[in-house]
Write a protein that holds these residues in place. Structure first.
Motif, mmCIF file in Angstrom:
data_model
loop_
_atom_site.group_PDB
_atom_site.id
_atom_site.type_symbol
_atom_site.label_atom_id
_atom_site.label_comp_id
_atom_site.label_asym_id
_atom_site.label_seq_id
_atom_site.Cartn_x
_atom_site.Cartn_y
_atom_site.Cartn_z
ATOM 1 N N ASN A 53 13.893 -28.259 17.040
ATOM 2 C CA ASN A 53 13.558 -28.321 18.464
ATOM 3 C C ASN A 53 13.823 -27.021 19.204
ATOM 4 O O ASN A 53 13.184 -26.751 20.217
ATOM 5 N N SER A 54 14.786 -26.241 18.711
ATOM 6 C CA SER A 54 15.105 -25.005 19.427
ATOM 7 C C SER A 54 15.724 -23.978 18.491
ATOM 8 O O SER A 54 16.355 -24.328 17.489
ATOM 9 N N LEU A 55 15.487 -22.716 18.845
ATOM 10 C CA LEU A 55 16.043 -21.569 18.127
ATOM 11 C C LEU A 55 16.447 -20.538 19.166
ATOM 12 O O LEU A 55 15.744 -20.351 20.164
ATOM 13 N N GLN A 56 17.542 -19.831 18.924
ATOM 14 C CA GLN A 56 17.895 -18.719 19.801
ATOM 15 C C GLN A 56 18.807 -17.758 19.058
ATOM 16 O O GLN A 56 19.811 -18.168 18.472
ATOM 17 N N PHE A 57 18.422 -16.470 19.100
ATOM 18 C CA PHE A 57 19.293 -15.434 18.571
ATOM 19 C C PHE A 57 20.361 -15.124 19.597
ATOM 20 O O PHE A 57 20.124 -15.201 20.807
ATOM 21 N N ASN A 58 21.554 -14.767 19.132
ATOM 22 C CA ASN A 58 22.634 -14.370 20.022
ATOM 23 C C ASN A 58 22.181 -13.135 20.808
ATOM 24 O O ASN A 58 21.703 -12.176 20.215
ATOM 25 N N PRO A 59 22.339 -13.125 22.139
ATOM 26 C CA PRO A 59 21.858 -12.005 22.941
ATOM 27 C C PRO A 59 22.756 -10.765 22.920
ATOM 28 O O PRO A 59 22.354 -9.709 23.407
ATOM 29 N N HIS A 60 23.947 -10.856 22.349
ATOM 30 C CA HIS A 60 24.870 -9.725 22.337
ATOM 31 C C HIS A 60 24.566 -8.804 21.162
ATOM 32 O O HIS A 60 24.367 -9.262 20.033
ATOM 33 N N SER A 61 24.541 -7.517 21.409
ATOM 34 C CA SER A 61 24.082 -6.566 20.392
ATOM 35 C C SER A 61 24.915 -6.604 19.108
ATOM 36 O O SER A 61 24.373 -6.476 18.017
ATOM 37 N N ALA A 62 26.205 -6.789 19.210
ATOM 38 C CA ALA A 62 27.051 -6.788 18.010
ATOM 39 C C ALA A 62 26.803 -8.008 17.118
ATOM 40 O O ALA A 62 27.031 -7.953 15.911
ATOM 41 N N THR A 63 26.334 -9.095 17.711
ATOM 42 C CA THR A 63 26.113 -10.316 16.947
ATOM 43 C C THR A 63 24.665 -10.808 17.083
ATOM 44 O O THR A 63 24.390 -11.998 16.947
ATOM 45 N N GLY A 64 23.739 -9.894 17.317
ATOM 46 C CA GLY A 64 22.327 -10.248 17.516
ATOM 47 C C GLY A 64 21.638 -10.796 16.293
ATOM 48 O O GLY A 64 20.539 -11.311 16.372
ATOM 49 N N HIS A 65 22.300 -10.729 15.144
ATOM 50 C CA HIS A 65 21.733 -11.276 13.914
ATOM 51 C C HIS A 65 22.021 -12.780 13.755
ATOM 52 O O HIS A 65 21.477 -13.423 12.865
ATOM 53 N N LEU A 66 22.872 -13.336 14.621
ATOM 54 C CA LEU A 66 23.227 -14.752 14.524
ATOM 55 C C LEU A 66 22.171 -15.616 15.188
ATOM 56 O O LEU A 66 21.722 -15.339 16.302
ATOM 57 N N LEU A 67 21.768 -16.688 14.524
ATOM 58 C CA LEU A 67 20.715 -17.583 14.989
ATOM 59 C C LEU A 67 21.291 -18.984 15.156
ATOM 60 O O LEU A 67 21.877 -19.540 14.227
ATOM 61 N N ALA A 68 21.101 -19.564 16.342
ATOM 62 C CA ALA A 68 21.490 -20.952 16.593
ATOM 63 C C ALA A 68 20.220 -21.797 16.502
ATOM 64 O O ALA A 68 19.154 -21.397 16.979
ATOM 65 N N THR A 69 20.328 -22.976 15.871
ATOM 66 C CA THR A 69 19.171 -23.869 15.730
ATOM 67 C C THR A 69 19.566 -25.268 16.152
ATOM 68 O O THR A 69 20.742 -25.653 16.085
ATOM 69 N N GLY A 70 18.583 -26.034 16.586
ATOM 70 C CA GLY A 70 18.833 -27.423 16.968
ATOM 71 C C GLY A 70 17.707 -28.323 16.494
ATOM 72 O O GLY A 70 16.544 -27.915 16.514
ATOM 73 N N ALA A 71 18.040 -29.527 16.062
ATOM 74 C CA ALA A 71 17.063 -30.517 15.619
ATOM 75 C C ALA A 71 17.593 -31.903 15.956
ATOM 76 O O ALA A 71 18.733 -32.036 16.423
ATOM 77 N N SER A 72 16.804 -32.904 15.734
ATOM 78 C CA SER A 72 17.197 -34.288 16.053
ATOM 79 C C SER A 72 18.175 -34.872 15.054
ATOM 80 O O SER A 72 18.749 -35.926 15.289
ATOM 81 N N ASP A 73 18.362 -34.227 13.909
ATOM 82 C CA ASP A 73 19.286 -34.756 12.924
ATOM 83 C C ASP A 73 20.653 -34.197 13.202
ATOM 84 O O ASP A 73 21.603 -34.276 12.677
#
Length: 142
Positions: free
Chosen positions: A122-142
């Motif tokens: 349902n959703s994806l977002q990369f961390n907006p901070h430059s030092a941790t911009g490689h981190l990806l948060a994801t969300g789903a119904s499970d």
């Protein structure tokens, strides 16, 4: 709000390129209800396309600069600033629960497919901070 440019004939999820110094680029991943030409997603899955936009020129049309097909439809997109080619990295949350990751400079096939969810992403977002911009948060119904 004014309409600057429009990409027609597609039901899509979008993500802006966060990398500075280049042209204004947007990623478009096809979703439910799209797929012109008489085809449906059940026929061919989804499509990821990159468009360059010239926002300084009146009447300029978006220019498609890259395209690839996916085995399933997109539900969401995110474009992070860190990536192997310096153009960031695009993550696609797919209807089948997978997360596909592409290098925008080489869209021919995903760099990786992550299968952590059992339902559509349902959703994806990369961390907006430059030092941790490689981190990806994801969300789903499970």
């Amino acid at each position: 709000m004014s309409l600057l440019q429009e990409i027609r004939d597609t039901g899509a999820t979008t993500a802006w390129c966060p990398v500075r110094g280049g042209k204004t680029t947007i990623a478009v991943g096809t979703k439910d209800g799209a797929g012109g030409g008489g085809q449906t997603f059940e026929d061919y899955g989804g499509e990821l396309a990159l468009f360059e936009l010239d926002l300084n020129k009146d009447g300029a049309q978006p220019k498609q600069v890259a395209k690839t097909e996916a085995s399933t439809r997109f539900s969401c997109l995110a474009w992070g600033s860190k990536g192997p080619s310096g153009a960031g990295i695009i993550a696609g949350g797919m209807q089948n629960g997978a997360i596909n990751v592409w290098d925008p400079k080489a869209l021919t096939k995903p760099l990786a497919t992550i299968s952590k969810h059992k339902s559509k992403v349902n959703s994806l977002q990369f961390n907006p901070h430059s030092a941790t911009g490689h981190l990806l948060a994801t969300g789903a119904s499970d």
